[in-house]
Scaffold this motif. Structure first.
Motif, PDB file in Angstrom:
ATOM      1  N   SER A  64       0.660  -1.301   0.151  1.00  0.00           N
ATOM      2  CA  SER A  64       0.006  -0.039   0.066  1.00  0.00           C
ATOM      3  C   SER A  64       0.860   1.231  -0.221  1.00  0.00           C
ATOM      4  CB  SER A  64      -0.885  -0.018   1.401  1.00  0.00           C
ATOM      5  OG  SER A  64      -1.956  -1.058   1.274  1.00  0.00           O
ATOM      6  N   ARG A  65       2.138   1.132   0.348  1.00  0.00           N
ATOM      7  CA  ARG A  65       3.124   2.322   0.303  1.00  0.00           C
ATOM      8  C   ARG A  65       4.189   2.413  -0.485  1.00  0.00           C
ATOM      9  NH1 ARG A  65       0.568   0.670   4.807  1.00  0.00           N
ATOM     10  NH2 ARG A  65      -0.128   2.221   6.438  1.00  0.00           N
ATOM     11  N   VAL A  66       4.628   1.192  -1.031  1.00  0.00           N
ATOM     12  CA  VAL A  66       5.832   1.112  -1.675  1.00  0.00           C
ATOM     13  C   VAL A  66       5.668   0.405  -3.301  1.00  0.00           C
ATOM     14  CG1 VAL A  66       8.209  -0.146  -1.804  1.00  0.00           C
ATOM     15  CG2 VAL A  66       6.900   0.642   0.306  1.00  0.00           C
ATOM     16  N   PRO A  67       5.621   1.199  -4.216  1.00  0.00           N
ATOM     17  CA  PRO A  67       5.569   0.782  -5.518  1.00  0.00           C
ATOM     18  C   PRO A  67       6.625  -0.487  -5.893  1.00  0.00           C
ATOM     19  CG  PRO A  67       5.258   3.071  -5.523  1.00  0.00           C
ATOM     20  CD  PRO A  67       5.659   2.707  -4.205  1.00  0.00           C
ATOM     21  N   ALA A  68       6.295  -1.194  -6.675  1.00  0.00           N
ATOM     22  CA  ALA A  68       7.225  -2.514  -7.149  1.00  0.00           C
ATOM     23  C   ALA A  68       7.611  -3.264  -5.908  1.00  0.00           C
ATOM     24  CB  ALA A  68       8.624  -1.920  -7.888  1.00  0.00           C
ATOM     25  N   PHE A  69       6.918  -3.287  -4.796  1.00  0.00           N
ATOM     26  CA  PHE A  69       7.232  -4.355  -3.766  1.00  0.00           C
ATOM     27  C   PHE A  69       6.671  -5.475  -4.339  1.00  0.00           C
ATOM     28  CE2 PHE A  69       5.235  -6.592  -0.289  1.00  0.00           C
ATOM     29  CZ  PHE A  69       6.394  -6.810   0.660  1.00  0.00           C
ATOM     30  N   ARG A 275       0.352  17.282  -0.160  1.00  0.00           N
ATOM     31  CA  ARG A 275      -0.835  17.447  -0.891  1.00  0.00           C
ATOM     32  C   ARG A 275      -1.492  16.057  -0.883  1.00  0.00           C
ATOM     33  NH1 ARG A 275       0.013  20.245  -6.664  1.00  0.00           N
ATOM     34  NH2 ARG A 275      -2.391  19.956  -6.682  1.00  0.00           N
ATOM     35  N   VAL A 276      -2.820  16.148  -1.024  1.00  0.00           N
ATOM     36  CA  VAL A 276      -3.593  14.944  -0.942  1.00  0.00           C
ATOM     37  C   VAL A 276      -3.477  14.305  -2.429  1.00  0.00           C
ATOM     38  CG1 VAL A 276      -5.849  13.713  -0.758  1.00  0.00           C
ATOM     39  CG2 VAL A 276      -5.089  15.651   0.726  1.00  0.00           C
ATOM     40  N   ASN A 277      -3.098  12.873  -2.669  1.00  0.00           N
ATOM     41  CA  ASN A 277      -3.222  12.220  -3.776  1.00  0.00           C
ATOM     42  C   ASN A 277      -4.606  11.762  -4.380  1.00  0.00           C
ATOM     43  OD1 ASN A 277      -2.875  10.583  -6.049  1.00  0.00           O
ATOM     44  ND2 ASN A 277      -0.415  10.272  -5.276  1.00  0.00           N
ATOM     45  N   SER A 278      -5.092  12.372  -5.365  1.00  0.00           N
ATOM     46  CA  SER A 278      -6.528  11.758  -5.617  1.00  0.00           C
ATOM     47  C   SER A 278      -6.325  10.605  -6.303  1.00  0.00           C
ATOM     48  CB  SER A 278      -7.011  12.663  -6.860  1.00  0.00           C
ATOM     49  OG  SER A 278      -6.924  14.236  -6.550  1.00  0.00           O
ATOM     50  N   ARG A 279      -6.330   9.405  -5.302  1.00  0.00           N
ATOM     51  CA  ARG A 279      -6.097   7.972  -5.548  1.00  0.00           C
ATOM     52  C   ARG A 279      -6.804   7.313  -4.542  1.00  0.00           C
ATOM     53  NH1 ARG A 279      -0.603   5.638  -3.463  1.00  0.00           N
ATOM     54  NH2 ARG A 279      -0.369   6.826  -1.655  1.00  0.00           N
ATOM     55  N   MET A 280      -7.268   6.111  -4.714  1.00  0.00           N
ATOM     56  CA  MET A 280      -7.829   5.360  -3.804  1.00  0.00           C
ATOM     57  C   MET A 280      -7.063   4.102  -3.340  1.00  0.00           C
ATOM     58  SD  MET A 280     -11.549   3.043  -3.764  1.00  0.00           S
ATOM     59  CE  MET A 280     -12.303   4.701  -3.807  1.00  0.00           C
ATOM     60  N   LEU A 281      -6.917   3.861  -2.218  1.00  0.00           N
ATOM     61  CA  LEU A 281      -6.032   2.872  -1.682  1.00  0.00           C
ATOM     62  C   LEU A 281      -6.771   1.753  -0.980  1.00  0.00           C
ATOM     63  CD1 LEU A 281      -2.878   4.795   0.052  1.00  0.00           C
ATOM     64  CD2 LEU A 281      -2.970   3.332  -2.141  1.00  0.00           C
ATOM     65  N   ILE A 282      -6.700   0.556  -1.327  1.00  0.00           N
ATOM     66  CA  ILE A 282      -7.443  -0.673  -0.478  1.00  0.00           C
ATOM     67  C   ILE A 282      -6.362  -1.142   0.565  1.00  0.00           C
ATOM     68  CG2 ILE A 282      -8.300  -2.931  -1.222  1.00  0.00           C
ATOM     69  CD1 ILE A 282      -8.536  -2.046  -4.057  1.00  0.00           C
TER      70      ILE A 282
END
Length: 404
Positions: A64-69, A275-282
């Motif tokens: 949820s926090r680290v791309p390419a994990f 800034r707030v990122n306009s995305r959703m996290l599951i």
């Protein structure tokens, strides 16, 4: 004490909490293995859980926090000595730099001040320790006993219980993992040479907790600082330290409408926030940001409960519903199951709660989030059975059709 009355002030508290958790930016810690190391150092721990309806919690939290994990990176960090496995408020991976703060609990168990198992087979423990010392690391399944196999964790074989007891006392560490099969070795053979092994004083332990919790949560309650820690002396020492720092004005307090009081670093409310990122996290049900349910409800007005422990007839949202974070608000939950043999992600139900955002934008964010999430599950198709509000079901099914 600062009274939080305006919605924009509560929004700042939320931003502080989410920024500290690494949930506002797309890659706050970097990518891949290096990012995963930084993420665990920031969070202080990642909970280990056995439920496998979707990818396991300890991998999900980092993803949820680290791309390419990749899930294999967790064990790589264990093998590299970046993290160690022990008990936080539950089984967890922790930063190796924090190893000395596991020593008080180990000492309490070994000295009998507290118990892991009520009875210890000291003879068997001694035999296993001698075998590991002479023959090397051992897996619990390598130990043969004459005890018949029975169901339930409370009926573990005596040898496995003995290994777990020595692990909790600190004589053994988990040196490797193959899924949920642990490999145990002598602590002195697992620990990197530079690790601090000095038992912390109660005051040092309290300072560590206060600083770690402020770092990873941004704002904390006095109760939350010692979440699920049962030591009365530790709680008293933490409270005394907080009062001292409040008097020194290095910490300050804020009170929200519910009456709940939170502690934060002085001036934190005035800092510039990401800034707030306009995305959703599951998110995982065991994510560090949602595990303290009362705090979650107070800060975000999000009433969340994991329902796998609730009888099926009494479930409202599903067996393993996952929180949905959009921008800086929790807007719903989704109950998923990854069918690994068919590489299919089944969305049993999606529940969206009332929110102030544009519905089209939220739905697009969900489709994007579930696309990323399905790839993480190694699924190449997705289906949706039900959505709430019901009028969204067919619309989302059409949007997800290219993934099916």
């Amino acid at each position: 004490m600062i009274k939080i009355k305006r919605p924009q002030d509560l929004a700042r508290l939320r931003r502080l909490a989410l920024a500290a958790q690494g949930l506002l930016q797309a890659q706050p810690y970097g990518r891949g293995l290096a990012g995963a190391r930084k993420a665990i150092n920031q969070l202080g721990y990642v909970q280990i859980d056995t439920i496998s309806v979707v990818e396991r919690a300890h991998h999900h939290v980092i993803h949820s926090r680290v791309p390419a994990f990749k899930p294999a990176m967790t064990n790589q960090m264990l093998l590299d000595g970046d993290i160690f496995e022990y008990w936080a408020h539950a089984a967890a991976f922790l930063p190796i730099a924090d190893f000395r703060f596991s020593l008080p609990y180990k000492h309490a168990i070994k000295s009998g001040q507290t118990h892991w198992y009520k009875t210890r087979d000291k003879k068997l423990m001694g035999e296993l320790l001698a075998r590991i010392r002479s023959d090397g690391p051992i897996r619990s399944r390598d130990v043969e006993t004459n005890t018949s196999k029975r169901a339930g964790w409370w009926d573990w074989k005596p040898a496995k219980k003995a290994l777990e007891q020595m692990y909790m006392e600190g004589d053994l560490m988990v040196s490797d993992r193959e899924g949920f099969q642990k490999t145990y070795d002598l602590t002195e053979r697992v620990l990197p040479s530079q690790v601090n092994l000095q038992m912390p004083s109660m005051e040092e332990f309290a300072a560590h907790i206060v600083e770690q919790q402020l770092r990873c949560h941004g704002i904390v309650s006095l109760k939350g600082l010692t979440y699920l820690r049962r030591s009365t002396d530790l709680r008293k020492t933490v409270k005394a330290l907080v009062n001292e720092r409040l008097a020194q004005r290095t910490l300050e307090q804020v009170q929200v409408d519910s009456g709940e009081v939170f502690i934060l670093e002085t001036g934190a409310l005035e800092r510039r926030l990401p800034r707030v990122n306009s995305r959703m996290l599951i998110l995982s049900p065991f994510d560090n940001s949602v595990i303290q349910r009362e705090r979650l409800k107070t800060l975000f007005q999000y009433d969340y409960q994991i329902e796998c422990y609730v009888p099926a007839a009494k479930r409202r949202y599903g067996y393993f519903c996952l929180p949905l974070l959009y921008r800086d608000e929790f807007v719903g939950r989704v109950d998923c199951k990854a069918h690994r043999k068919s590489s299919h992600l089944e969305i049993k139900s999606l529940h969206l709660e009332p929110h102030s955002f544009d519905e089209d934008v939220v739905l697009m964010a969900f489709v994007e989030a579930i696309t990323i999430f399905s790839l993480f599950q190694k699924c190449d198709s997705v289906s949706l059975t039900n959505a709430n509000p019901k009028r969204l079901t067919q619309r989302l099914q059409r949007a997800l059709k290219p993934l099916g």
